[in-house]
Design a protein around this motif. Structure first.
Motif, PDB file in Angstrom:
ATOM      1  N   GLN A 244      38.210  50.300  54.040  1.00  0.00           N
ATOM      2  CA  GLN A 244      39.373  51.175  53.850  1.00  0.00           C
ATOM      3  C   GLN A 244      39.386  51.796  52.459  1.00  0.00           C
ATOM      4  N   LYS A 245      38.850  51.057  51.478  1.00  0.00           N
ATOM      5  CA  LYS A 245      38.817  51.572  50.106  1.00  0.00           C
ATOM      6  C   LYS A 245      38.045  52.881  50.008  1.00  0.00           C
ATOM      7  N   ASP A 246      36.971  53.011  50.795  1.00  0.00           N
ATOM      8  CA  ASP A 246      36.172  54.237  50.761  1.00  0.00           C
ATOM      9  C   ASP A 246      36.947  55.416  51.334  1.00  0.00           C
ATOM     10  N   PHE A 247      37.654  55.168  52.445  1.00  0.00           N
ATOM     11  CA  PHE A 247      38.413  56.259  53.065  1.00  0.00           C
ATOM     12  C   PHE A 247      39.619  56.643  52.209  1.00  0.00           C
ATOM     13  N   ASP A 248      40.229  55.651  51.576  1.00  0.00           N
ATOM     14  CA  ASP A 248      41.359  55.969  50.685  1.00  0.00           C
ATOM     15  C   ASP A 248      40.884  56.803  49.493  1.00  0.00           C
ATOM     16  N   LEU A 249      39.740  56.432  48.924  1.00  0.00           N
ATOM     17  CA  LEU A 249      39.232  57.181  47.770  1.00  0.00           C
ATOM     18  C   LEU A 249      38.766  58.581  48.206  1.00  0.00           C
ATOM     19  N   ALA A 250      38.153  58.680  49.384  1.00  0.00           N
ATOM     20  CA  ALA A 250      37.723  59.998  49.901  1.00  0.00           C
ATOM     21  C   ALA A 250      38.922  60.930  50.026  1.00  0.00           C
ATOM     22  N   GLN A 251      40.014  60.395  50.551  1.00  0.00           N
ATOM     23  CA  GLN A 251      41.240  61.179  50.712  1.00  0.00           C
ATOM     24  C   GLN A 251      41.737  61.684  49.352  1.00  0.00           C
ATOM     25  N   ARG A 252      41.741  60.801  48.378  1.00  0.00           N
ATOM     26  CA  ARG A 252      42.191  61.171  47.033  1.00  0.00           C
ATOM     27  C   ARG A 252      41.297  62.239  46.415  1.00  0.00           C
ATOM     28  N   ILE A 253      39.985  62.074  46.595  1.00  0.00           N
ATOM     29  CA  ILE A 253      39.033  63.035  46.021  1.00  0.00           C
ATOM     30  C   ILE A 253      39.214  64.405  46.675  1.00  0.00           C
ATOM     31  N   SER A 254      39.409  64.422  47.992  1.00  0.00           N
ATOM     32  CA  SER A 254      39.622  65.707  48.698  1.00  0.00           C
ATOM     33  C   SER A 254      40.838  66.431  48.155  1.00  0.00           C
ATOM     34  N   GLN A 255      41.853  65.670  47.792  1.00  0.00           N
ATOM     35  CA  GLN A 255      43.101  66.281  47.291  1.00  0.00           C
ATOM     36  C   GLN A 255      42.933  66.896  45.904  1.00  0.00           C
ATOM     37  N   LEU A 256      41.853  66.559  45.217  1.00  0.00           N
ATOM     38  CA  LEU A 256      41.639  67.092  43.856  1.00  0.00           C
ATOM     39  C   LEU A 256      41.128  68.528  43.872  1.00  0.00           C
ATOM     40  N   LEU A 257      40.594  68.947  45.000  1.00  0.00           N
ATOM     41  CA  LEU A 257      40.019  70.311  45.077  1.00  0.00           C
ATOM     42  C   LEU A 257      41.074  71.393  44.995  1.00  0.00           C
TER      43      LEU A 257
ATOM     44  N   LEU B 197      38.403  62.959  38.866  1.00  0.00           N
ATOM     45  CA  LEU B 197      38.383  61.802  39.780  1.00  0.00           C
ATOM     46  C   LEU B 197      38.291  60.471  39.040  1.00  0.00           C
ATOM     47  N   VAL B 198      38.137  60.534  37.722  1.00  0.00           N
ATOM     48  CA  VAL B 198      38.013  59.287  36.958  1.00  0.00           C
ATOM     49  C   VAL B 198      39.282  58.442  37.075  1.00  0.00           C
ATOM     50  N   GLU B 199      40.439  59.065  36.868  1.00  0.00           N
ATOM     51  CA  GLU B 199      41.686  58.297  36.883  1.00  0.00           C
ATOM     52  C   GLU B 199      41.983  57.684  38.257  1.00  0.00           C
ATOM     53  N   PRO B 200      41.911  58.460  39.344  1.00  0.00           N
ATOM     54  CA  PRO B 200      42.107  57.829  40.665  1.00  0.00           C
ATOM     55  C   PRO B 200      41.119  56.686  40.917  1.00  0.00           C
ATOM     56  N   ALA B 201      39.870  56.868  40.546  1.00  0.00           N
ATOM     57  CA  ALA B 201      38.866  55.818  40.783  1.00  0.00           C
ATOM     58  C   ALA B 201      39.219  54.555  40.000  1.00  0.00           C
ATOM     59  N   GLU B 202      39.624  54.726  38.746  1.00  0.00           N
ATOM     60  CA  GLU B 202      39.994  53.577  37.924  1.00  0.00           C
ATOM     61  C   GLU B 202      41.244  52.884  38.484  1.00  0.00           C
ATOM     62  N   GLN B 203      42.228  53.701  38.885  1.00  0.00           N
ATOM     63  CA  GLN B 203      43.470  53.151  39.459  1.00  0.00           C
ATOM     64  C   GLN B 203      43.190  52.326  40.706  1.00  0.00           C
ATOM     65  N   MET B 204      42.263  52.844  41.540  1.00  0.00           N
ATOM     66  CA  MET B 204      41.974  52.178  42.802  1.00  0.00           C
ATOM     67  C   MET B 204      40.947  51.061  42.625  1.00  0.00           C
ATOM     68  N   GLY B 205      40.357  50.967  41.447  1.00  0.00           N
ATOM     69  CA  GLY B 205      39.326  49.953  41.221  1.00  0.00           C
ATOM     70  C   GLY B 205      38.121  50.156  42.119  1.00  0.00           C
ATOM     71  N   HIS B 206      37.832  51.425  42.417  1.00  0.00           N
ATOM     72  CA  HIS B 206      36.730  51.744  43.330  1.00  0.00           C
ATOM     73  C   HIS B 206      36.052  52.989  42.778  1.00  0.00           C
ATOM     74  N   HIS B 207      34.712  52.962  42.707  1.00  0.00           N
ATOM     75  CA  HIS B 207      34.000  54.014  41.970  1.00  0.00           C
ATOM     76  C   HIS B 207      32.961  54.705  42.838  1.00  0.00           C
ATOM     77  N   PRO B 208      33.040  56.017  42.903  1.00  0.00           N
ATOM     78  CA  PRO B 208      32.047  56.760  43.679  1.00  0.00           C
ATOM     79  C   PRO B 208      30.733  56.883  42.923  1.00  0.00           C
ATOM     80  N   ASP B 209      29.636  56.986  43.654  1.00  0.00           N
ATOM     81  CA  ASP B 209      28.391  57.450  43.037  1.00  0.00           C
ATOM     82  C   ASP B 209      28.499  58.966  42.941  1.00  0.00           C
ATOM     83  N   ILE B 210      28.132  59.513  41.789  1.00  0.00           N
ATOM     84  CA  ILE B 210      28.335  60.934  41.524  1.00  0.00           C
ATOM     85  C   ILE B 210      27.015  61.558  41.098  1.00  0.00           C
TER      86      ILE B 210
END
Lengths: 93, 93
Positions: free
Chosen positions: B80-93, B46-59
Protein backbone atom coordinates in the motif's frame (compact mmCIF):
# COMPACT_ATOMS: atom_id res chain seq x y z
CA UNK A 1 30.53 20.09 -31.25
CA UNK A 2 32.86 18.51 -28.70
CA UNK A 3 35.34 16.03 -30.18
CA UNK A 4 35.52 12.42 -29.05
CA UNK A 5 38.62 11.69 -27.01
CA UNK A 6 40.94 8.90 -28.13
CA UNK A 7 41.28 5.76 -25.97
CA UNK A 8 44.73 6.98 -24.88
CA UNK A 9 43.36 10.38 -23.86
CA UNK A 10 40.52 8.69 -21.98
CA UNK A 11 42.95 6.44 -20.05
CA UNK A 12 45.17 9.35 -19.10
CA UNK A 13 42.33 11.58 -17.96
CA UNK A 14 40.48 8.77 -16.15
CA UNK A 15 43.64 7.97 -14.18
CA UNK A 16 43.67 11.57 -12.93
CA UNK A 17 40.13 11.29 -11.51
CA UNK A 18 39.23 9.79 -8.15
CA UNK A 19 36.17 7.59 -7.84
CA UNK A 20 35.24 7.51 -11.51
CA UNK A 21 35.46 4.53 -13.83
CA UNK A 22 35.19 4.27 -17.59
CA UNK A 23 32.23 2.05 -18.50
CA UNK A 24 31.91 1.68 -22.26
CA UNK A 25 31.25 5.13 -23.70
CA UNK A 26 30.49 6.59 -20.27
CA UNK A 27 32.14 7.76 -17.07
CA UNK A 28 30.49 6.36 -13.93
CA UNK A 29 30.60 7.44 -10.30
CA UNK A 30 28.75 6.05 -7.31
CA UNK A 31 28.54 7.22 -3.72
CA UNK A 32 26.51 6.39 -0.62
CA UNK A 33 25.48 9.31 1.53
CA UNK A 34 24.12 9.32 5.09
CA UNK A 35 20.49 9.26 3.92
CA UNK A 36 18.07 10.40 1.20
CA UNK A 37 18.25 14.06 2.20
CA UNK A 38 22.05 14.07 2.03
CA UNK A 39 21.89 12.39 -1.38
CA UNK A 40 19.42 15.01 -2.63
CA UNK A 41 21.56 17.82 -1.25
CA UNK A 42 24.49 16.54 -3.29
CA UNK A 43 22.37 16.19 -6.45
CA UNK A 44 21.12 19.75 -6.02
CA UNK A 45 24.69 20.99 -5.67
CA UNK A 46 25.56 19.72 -9.12
CA UNK A 47 22.68 21.51 -10.86
CA UNK A 48 24.44 24.87 -11.11
CA UNK A 49 27.78 23.52 -12.46
CA UNK A 50 25.88 21.36 -14.98
CA UNK A 51 23.82 24.33 -16.16
CA UNK A 52 26.90 26.58 -16.34
CA UNK A 53 28.77 24.00 -18.40
CA UNK A 54 25.74 23.23 -20.57
CA UNK A 55 26.36 19.55 -19.89
CA UNK A 56 24.05 17.30 -17.88
CA UNK A 57 24.80 14.07 -16.06
CA UNK A 58 22.41 11.15 -15.89
CA UNK A 59 21.55 10.82 -12.21
CA UNK A 60 20.17 7.81 -10.37
CA UNK A 61 19.08 8.22 -6.75
CA UNK A 62 18.11 5.23 -4.62
CA UNK A 63 17.63 6.41 -1.03
CA UNK A 64 21.19 7.27 0.07
CA UNK A 65 22.93 6.03 -3.10
CA UNK A 66 23.69 8.28 -6.06
CA UNK A 67 25.01 7.01 -9.39
CA UNK A 68 26.21 9.56 -11.93
CA UNK A 69 26.77 8.64 -15.58
CA UNK A 70 28.43 11.02 -18.01
CA UNK A 71 28.66 10.85 -21.78
CA UNK A 72 28.39 13.32 -24.65
CA UNK A 73 25.31 12.10 -26.51
CA UNK A 74 25.72 14.25 -29.62
CA UNK A 75 29.35 13.14 -30.04
CA UNK A 76 28.52 9.49 -29.34
CA UNK A 77 31.01 9.00 -26.52
CA UNK A 78 33.40 10.65 -24.07
CA UNK A 79 34.66 14.18 -24.71
CA UNK A 80 36.52 16.78 -22.70
CA UNK A 81 33.13 18.03 -21.44
CA UNK A 82 32.61 14.76 -19.55
CA UNK A 83 35.97 14.90 -17.83
CA UNK A 84 35.53 18.57 -16.95
CA UNK A 85 32.11 17.88 -15.43
CA UNK A 86 33.45 14.78 -13.59
CA UNK A 87 36.14 16.96 -12.04
CA UNK A 88 33.57 19.53 -10.93
CA UNK A 89 31.29 16.87 -9.46
CA UNK A 90 34.17 15.29 -7.52
CA UNK A 91 34.93 18.67 -5.99
CA UNK A 92 31.38 18.91 -4.58
CA UNK A 93 31.94 16.04 -2.14
CA UNK B 1 6.08 -4.23 8.07
CA UNK B 2 3.85 -3.37 5.12
CA UNK B 3 2.04 -6.38 3.64
CA UNK B 4 2.43 -7.39 0.01
CA UNK B 5 -0.66 -6.68 -2.04
CA UNK B 6 -2.29 -9.51 -3.95
CA UNK B 7 -2.23 -9.47 -7.78
CA UNK B 8 -5.95 -8.56 -7.72
CA UNK B 9 -5.37 -5.67 -5.35
CA UNK B 10 -2.46 -4.47 -7.50
CA UNK B 11 -4.61 -4.53 -10.67
CA UNK B 12 -7.43 -2.61 -9.01
CA UNK B 13 -5.19 0.04 -7.52
CA UNK B 14 -3.03 0.40 -10.65
CA UNK B 15 -6.17 1.00 -12.73
CA UNK B 16 -7.01 3.93 -10.45
CA UNK B 17 -3.65 5.63 -11.09
CA UNK B 18 -2.85 7.79 -14.10
CA UNK B 19 0.53 7.46 -15.79
CA UNK B 20 1.84 4.56 -13.72
CA UNK B 21 2.43 1.02 -14.93
CA UNK B 22 3.14 -2.18 -13.04
CA UNK B 23 6.54 -3.55 -14.07
CA UNK B 24 7.33 -6.79 -12.25
CA UNK B 25 7.45 -6.02 -8.54
CA UNK B 26 7.56 -2.26 -9.16
CA UNK B 27 5.39 0.69 -10.13
CA UNK B 28 6.95 2.85 -12.86
CA UNK B 29 6.26 6.39 -13.99
CA UNK B 30 8.02 8.50 -16.60
CA UNK B 31 7.63 12.12 -17.59
CA UNK B 32 9.45 14.61 -19.79
CA UNK B 33 9.68 18.13 -18.45
CA UNK B 34 10.66 21.33 -20.28
CA UNK B 35 14.32 21.04 -19.31
CA UNK B 36 16.76 19.86 -16.61
CA UNK B 37 15.77 22.59 -14.17
CA UNK B 38 12.07 21.73 -14.46
CA UNK B 39 12.91 18.05 -13.94
CA UNK B 40 14.95 18.87 -10.83
CA UNK B 41 12.18 21.10 -9.48
CA UNK B 42 9.78 18.18 -9.71
CA UNK B 43 12.23 15.80 -8.04
CA UNK B 44 12.73 18.26 -5.20
CA UNK B 45 8.97 18.54 -4.75
CA UNK B 46 8.72 14.84 -3.97
CA UNK B 47 11.36 14.91 -1.24
CA UNK B 48 9.02 16.14 1.49
CA UNK B 49 6.17 13.67 0.78
CA UNK B 50 8.68 10.81 0.59
CA UNK B 51 10.26 11.80 3.91
CA UNK B 52 6.84 12.25 5.55
CA UNK B 53 5.72 8.83 4.37
CA UNK B 54 9.04 7.20 5.24
CA UNK B 55 9.08 5.70 1.76
CA UNK B 56 11.55 6.61 -0.98
CA UNK B 57 11.26 6.25 -4.73
CA UNK B 58 14.14 5.31 -6.98
CA UNK B 59 14.65 8.35 -9.20
CA UNK B 60 16.40 8.53 -12.56
CA UNK B 61 16.99 11.94 -14.13
CA UNK B 62 18.29 12.31 -17.67
CA UNK B 63 18.17 15.99 -18.64
CA UNK B 64 14.40 16.67 -18.88
CA UNK B 65 13.28 13.06 -18.36
CA UNK B 66 12.41 11.66 -14.93
CA UNK B 67 11.72 7.99 -14.27
CA UNK B 68 10.32 7.01 -10.88
CA UNK B 69 10.32 3.40 -9.66
CA UNK B 70 8.50 2.33 -6.51
CA UNK B 71 8.69 -0.90 -4.60
CA UNK B 72 8.80 -1.91 -0.95
CA UNK B 73 12.22 -3.52 -0.61
CA UNK B 74 11.72 -5.03 2.85
CA UNK B 75 8.44 -6.64 1.79
CA UNK B 76 9.87 -7.83 -1.54
CA UNK B 77 7.24 -6.24 -3.78
CA UNK B 78 4.34 -3.80 -3.99
CA UNK B 79 2.51 -2.70 -0.86
CA UNK B 80 0.00 0.00 0.00
CA UNK B 81 2.93 2.33 0.68
CA UNK B 82 3.87 2.25 -3.01
CA UNK B 83 0.36 3.11 -4.19
CA UNK B 84 0.02 5.87 -1.59
CA UNK B 85 3.33 7.41 -2.66
CA UNK B 86 2.42 7.04 -6.38
CA UNK B 87 -0.79 8.95 -5.71
CA UNK B 88 1.11 11.73 -3.95
CA UNK B 89 3.71 11.97 -6.72
CA UNK B 90 0.98 12.19 -9.40
CA UNK B 91 -0.56 15.11 -7.52
CA UNK B 92 2.72 17.05 -7.75
CA UNK B 93 2.46 17.45 -11.53
Amino acid sequence: MAQLLTPAEISTQAAALTGWSVDGATLKWEHRFADFLAAMKFVNALVEPAEQMGHHPDIFISYNRVVITLTTHDAGGLTQKDFDLAQRISQLL
